[in-house]
Write an enzyme that holds these catalytic residues in place. Structure first.
Site, mmCIF file in Angstrom:
data_model
loop_
_atom_site.group_PDB
_atom_site.id
_atom_site.type_symbol
_atom_site.label_atom_id
_atom_site.label_comp_id
_atom_site.label_asym_id
_atom_site.label_seq_id
_atom_site.Cartn_x
_atom_site.Cartn_y
_atom_site.Cartn_z
ATOM 1 N N HIS A 1 -12.620 -17.506 -20.584
ATOM 2 C CA HIS A 1 -11.466 -17.154 -19.751
ATOM 3 C C HIS A 1 -11.208 -18.555 -18.993
ATOM 4 C CE1 HIS A 1 -11.924 -13.102 -20.265
ATOM 5 N NE2 HIS A 1 -13.141 -13.043 -19.672
ATOM 6 N N ALA B 1 -17.531 -11.943 -13.734
ATOM 7 C CA ALA B 1 -17.282 -12.272 -14.764
ATOM 8 C C ALA B 1 -16.148 -13.361 -15.046
ATOM 9 C CB ALA B 1 -17.024 -11.053 -15.731
ATOM 10 N N ASN C 1 -10.273 -6.748 -17.437
ATOM 11 C CA ASN C 1 -10.534 -6.460 -16.138
ATOM 12 C C ASN C 1 -10.384 -7.652 -15.093
ATOM 13 O OD1 ASN C 1 -10.576 -3.517 -15.496
ATOM 14 N ND2 ASN C 1 -12.431 -3.746 -16.924
#
Length: 268
Positions: A219, A121, A189
């Protein structure tokens, strides 16, 4: 040799991983499931056509060679400890839980097990890990998520922050990755993983924004080192079941599983 895989946590991520194992991954077979809600897990297993037992964490560790941990953060140690004590491979996305329980690496070493932190991710961690073998000067990460993706976040709920009527981006957090992982244990996370891969969670800078202009969980990481300058951004499509979790998270775990048995593994 075929390795037996157990899944701990049978929600948004676990069900996708189980379905892929059921379809077939070379050298792997789904052997058991562990869930805090057995009735829900049994119903979901039937829907997916899975004929595997629903067992306890201890039984999962006894039956399986690999444990895929995708349960709520609070259940991490209850799953990880028996798995690692039995010398199993633990595949997880719970970077925040690893930061909270650094002793878990000692448990893995003592029991002859291994922890694999799946990180699909967030992009660029191979390069960050390589840069960490030299000297990294700074690491900064900025997370921007649609408000619905952060509505149930621990920090948002505890501070009574209203997100539904935002008309412009709202800065929710600025601090270190360790502090952010504690405030948003189920939401960043990836920040914990970045800290573990690079210069540590206490030196990794983090900002978290609720951004109504975004439809994807975004992100951005910037790294300055003596070997390279990295500027990387990823936009993850949220799942329908849980907007705080991107679709790529379950695929990251599947890729990690595939890497255990494949004859060619790409990436460090």
């Amino acid at each position: 040799m075929t390795l037996k895989v157990g899944i701990a946590g049978f929600g948004t991520i676990g069900a996708v991983v189980a379905a892929r194992l059921h379809e077939g991954l070379p050298g792997l077979t789904l052997a058991a499931i562990c869930s805090g809600r057995q009735d829900v897990a049994e119903a979901r297993a039937r829907d997916l056509g899975l004929a595997v037992p629903i067992v306890s964490p201890a039984d999962l560790a006894e039956r399986c060679d690999i444990i895929v941990e995708c349960a709520p953060t609070a259940a991490f140690m209850a799953i990880a400890e028996p798995a690692l004590a039995a010398g199993r491979i633990l595949v997880t996305v719970s970077g925040a839980a690893i930061l909270d329980h650094p002793e878990i690496t000692d448990r893995a070493r003592d029991g002859g097990g291994q922890i694999i932190l799946a990180t699909g991710a967030l992009l660029g961690l191979d390069a960050v890990r390589a840069a960490a073998e030299g000297q990294i000067h700074s690491v900064r990460m900025v997370t921007r998520k649609p408000p619905r993706s952060l509505r149930t976040a621990k920090h948002v709920v505890e501070n009574g922050i209203a997100l539904d009527s935002l008309s412009e981006p709202l800065l929710l957090f600025r601090g270190t990755a360790r502090e952010g992982a504690r405030a948003f244990p189920s939401n960043v996370n990836v920040a914990a993983a970045l800290g573990l891969a690079g210069i540590g969670a206490d030196r990794t800078e983090l900002e978290i924004w609720a951004d109504p202009t975004k439809t994807r969980n975004t992100h951005r990481i910037d790294v300055e080192s003596n070997s390279a300058r990295l500027g990387l951004e990823i936009e993850n499509i949220p799942t329908d079941e849980n907007p705080g979790t991107g679709r790529i998270t379950a695929l990251s775990m599947i890729a990690a599983l595939r890497g255990i048995t494949t004859p060619l593994r790409v990436g460090t």
